[in-house]
Design an enzyme around this catalytic site. Structure first.
Site, PDB file in Angstrom:
ATOM      1  CD  GLU A 177      -0.763   0.334   4.686  1.00 33.74           C
ATOM      2  OE1 GLU A 177      -0.077  -0.708   4.786  1.00 33.74           O
ATOM      3  OE2 GLU A 177      -2.006   0.325   4.575  1.00 33.74           O
ATOM      4  CG  HIS A 236      -1.901  -1.132   1.209  1.00 31.25           C
ATOM      5  ND1 HIS A 236      -2.290  -1.804   2.349  1.00 31.25           N
ATOM      6  CD2 HIS A 236      -2.561  -1.729   0.179  1.00 31.25           C
ATOM      7  CE1 HIS A 236      -3.156  -2.733   2.030  1.00 31.25           C
ATOM      8  NE2 HIS A 236      -3.338  -2.717   0.715  1.00 31.25           N
ATOM      9  CG  HIS A 243       0.635  -4.125   5.195  1.00 34.05           C
ATOM     10  ND1 HIS A 243      -0.482  -3.948   4.426  1.00 34.05           N
ATOM     11  CD2 HIS A 243       1.325  -5.133   4.596  1.00 34.05           C
ATOM     12  CE1 HIS A 243      -0.497  -4.804   3.421  1.00 34.05           C
ATOM     13  NE2 HIS A 243       0.593  -5.548   3.511  1.00 34.05           N
ATOM     14  CD  GLU A 293      -1.288  -3.675   9.279  1.00 34.01           C
ATOM     15  OE1 GLU A 293      -0.959  -2.475   9.171  1.00 34.01           O
ATOM     16  OE2 GLU A 293      -1.933  -4.279   8.406  1.00 34.01           O
TER      17      GLU A 293
END
Length: 637
Positions: free
Chosen positions: A230, A227, A369, A461
């Site tokens: 990110e 992404h 991410h 994350e």
């Protein structure tokens, strides 16, 4: 704040980009919302120290049920939180333009940067069908009489002299080139394809023998920037390149061992088109979604073939589930057709990454991410399309270990006093969670890696903020440095070896390696070497290949991060030997003739035995029918 509707809409929920919970009225809603709809409402920020304020960034409320945002607002400043002065634009009170929708961040610069400790946002108008709600970020720099050395000593940072800044495409290429020039013996830059806009997907290889797969040496990869907005993962991967180069040259034994025993591949930007879009807006103004998708609007984390449902559907229809393939599941035909590419169904970068996976026998990977603080592990896709459901793989215990290794060594995730990012408290799960238990993601890269290749992959994350400010990069490196290193070292757990032809000693490609009680097989690479990640324990391992007799041995995995060597030598079947000789037009050796004759006799005996058993069952059935028929006739009489 002057007031708030309820705790879930309190001032602590007024952070830029904060995300709401699903339920309307839960404790973690998506903004600060005043209790009253008038011009006397305010949100106050205490900067703790005297600060030179320069601007405000505003967003509306994040909610799937409500539309609320502030159209215009005033800014008030104070040094004691008692006496307030309104920011002026010449001789008039300054009116700042706010939002026209809930999500797009809008920057309002103060006409004159002003020093104060406290700042208030005072809404003046708002969406006519909504209420006074906002999320905000305040811009400013601390000002006081400290010496610069004292200021630096108080600010968290890193002792590593790395290039801590946000790198656009050109700057990323320059940095990677600089690393290869400093460490030419252990680095190599190569490309695996291009994005829709033609930006190359650069990968840096770090190994003591770059450009070549070494027998028995596992392949590892980090992928960042799937992404584009990110951005932290991208910078951490670039930092990691610099760090490994520098520490290898210093003789750091841990890094030397990692580089000499592992072939490392680092892809810092899988979605360069999306990143460039977010980079142009900058850290605060990119918002929550701008740059997330590629140029065609594709979410790359849903763009891989959904092999999960293919496997599960086949298992449900199969009479014998044990015969359904549980690995190397082929890509469906529709996915490989050119129409998928032309109609923007499959992104060019997705195809490039799939080809990359098929070319290199990766063993372990992590997908970096941002936007949360948690490590997720497969499966990401749930069965029967449930929105949330724990969906474990056959290797659930090892995946949980991998996730725990990263989460427990991450300085922020492991901090019990940290705040939650948005609305989910992942500390209750030790900062790890099954992907499907969080939310279903069909077509994820993690699931595809596991089901189509030998590669185990998790998603990390990295931070609450998808695009941290450049000033935060040094501390984010320190938060993740040990995690990045120790996770790579896990590629050396379990068993590894080479599957060879017992006679020729040549490696056997695509030999299937099965561990008892683990319903996920793997295959040997082109040279016959294989790697099977496993937790400590004793295992019964079976190996077989087409044209060979299977082989079995027991292998013990210890607690040390060193894979146990379990080599296999397979013997060709007589039929396979005969086929190879006949293909070459050679003469059949006498020993092979005798073995084939013996094999035919065994097959003949076995078939004769089966036929005799069938005749006996048929004769018993006839006798039983004959006897039953006579009894029935007697009864009727």
């Amino acid at each position: 704040a002057s007031s708030y509707q309820r705790m879930g809409l309190g001032p602590h929920r007024g952070r830029l980009n904060i995300q709401s919970g699903i339920g309307d009225g839960d404790l973690y809603d998506g903004a600060w919302c005043a209790q009253y709809k008038d011009r006397h409402q305010w949100l106050e920020v205490d900067a703790i120290h005297l600060t030179l304020f320069t601007g405000v960034i505003l967003q509306g409320r994040n909610s799937i049920w409500s539309w609320d945002w502030v159209h215009t607002y005033k800014v008030q400043l104070s040094n004691d939180s008692v006496s307030w002065e309104t920011c002026m634009n010449g001789t008039e009170e300054a009116i700042f333009e706010g939002n026209q929708n809930p999500e797009t961040p809008v920057l309002g610069l103060l006409p004159v940067p002003t020093a104060a400790r406290f700042l208030r946002i005072n809404p003046q108008t708002w969406y006519v069908n909504g209420t006074v709600c906002l999320r905000a970020e305040i811009l400013g720099c601390r000002v006081d009489g400290r010496l610069q050395d004292e200021a630096n000593a108080e600010e968290p940072g890193s002792e590593d002299a790395l290039d801590f800044r946000q790198h656009n495409y050109k700057e990323m290429r320059k940095l990677m080139k600089a690393v290869t020039e400093k460490c030419p013996d252990i680095t190599r830059i190569y490309t695996i394809g291009k994005s829709y806009l033609g930006l190359k997907l650069y990968v840096m290889e770090i190994s003591d023998n770059p450009g070549k797969h070494e027998l028995g040496e596992p392949e590892f990869r980090y992928v960042a920037g799937m992404h584009g907005n990110e951005a932290l993962g991208r910078e951490l991967v670039l930092n990691l390149m610099q760090y490994l180069c520098r520490e290898y040259k210093k003789g750091n034994q841990r890094i030397v061992r990692l580089v000499t025993e592992t072939r490392i591949h680092l892809l810092p930007s899988m979605n360069p088109d999306g990143y460039e879009e977010a980079y142009e807006k900058g850290s605060e103004l990119a918002g929550w979604a701008e740059g997330r998708y590629n140029f065609e609007g594709i979410d790359l984390n849903h763009n891989f073939p959904d092999l999960n449902n293919i496997m599960w559907d086949t298992q449900e229809m199969a009479a014998d589930k044990s015969k359904v393939p549980n690995h190397y599941i082929p890509i469906p035909e529709y996915y490989t057709q050119e129409d998928c590419l032309k109609n923007a169904i499959v992104a060019p970068v997705t195809r490039a990454v799939i080809n990359w996976m098929q070319d290199i026998p990766f063993v372990l990977s992590a997908n970096l991410h941002g936007g949360e603080l948690v490590v997720t592990y497969p499966y990401d896709c749930t069965r029967d399309w449930a929105p949330q459901e724990d969906t474990p793989t056959a290797d659930n215990a090892f995946f949980r270990w991998l996730a725990t290794v990263y989460a427990s060594t991450n300085l922020v995730m492991s901090n019990p006093n940290r705040r939650i990012c948005h609305y989910e408290d992942f500390q209750a799960h030790n900062n790890i969670i099954n992907g499907g238990a969080w939310h279903t993601v069909p077509g994820s890269m993690n699931d595809f890696s596991y089901l189509h290749n030998n590669c185990f992959e998790v998603t990390v994350e990295l931070s609450c903020d998808k695009f941290p400010h450049v000033s935060e990069l040094p501390i984010e490196w320190e938060n993740n440095k040990e995690s990045l290193l120790i996770y790579m070292e896990q590629v050396h757990r379990g068993i590894k070896g080479v599957v060879r032809d017992k006679t020729t000693k040549q490696g056997i490609e695509d030999a299937i390696v099965r561990v008892e009680d683990h319903e996920h097989d793997i295959r040997s690479a082109a040279d016959g070497d294989y790697w099977r990640l496993l937790n400590p324990g004793d295992y019964k391992v079976m190996v077989w290949a087409q044209g060979y007799y299977p082989s079995m041995r027991r292998c013990r995995v210890g607690r040390e991060p060193h894979a146990t060597i379990c080599d296999f030598g397979l013997t060709k079947t007589p039929t396979q030997r005969l086929n190879e000789i006949q293909t070459k037009g050679g003469k059949i050796p006498q020993d092979l003739q005798l073995r084939l004759r013996a094999l035919r006799l065994r097959m003949l005996r076995a078939s004769t035995k089966v036929l005799n058993q069938r005749r006996e069952r048929l004769q018993r059935a006839r006798r039983a029918w004959s006897s039953g028929g006579q009894r029935a006739f007697s009864t009727r009489r």
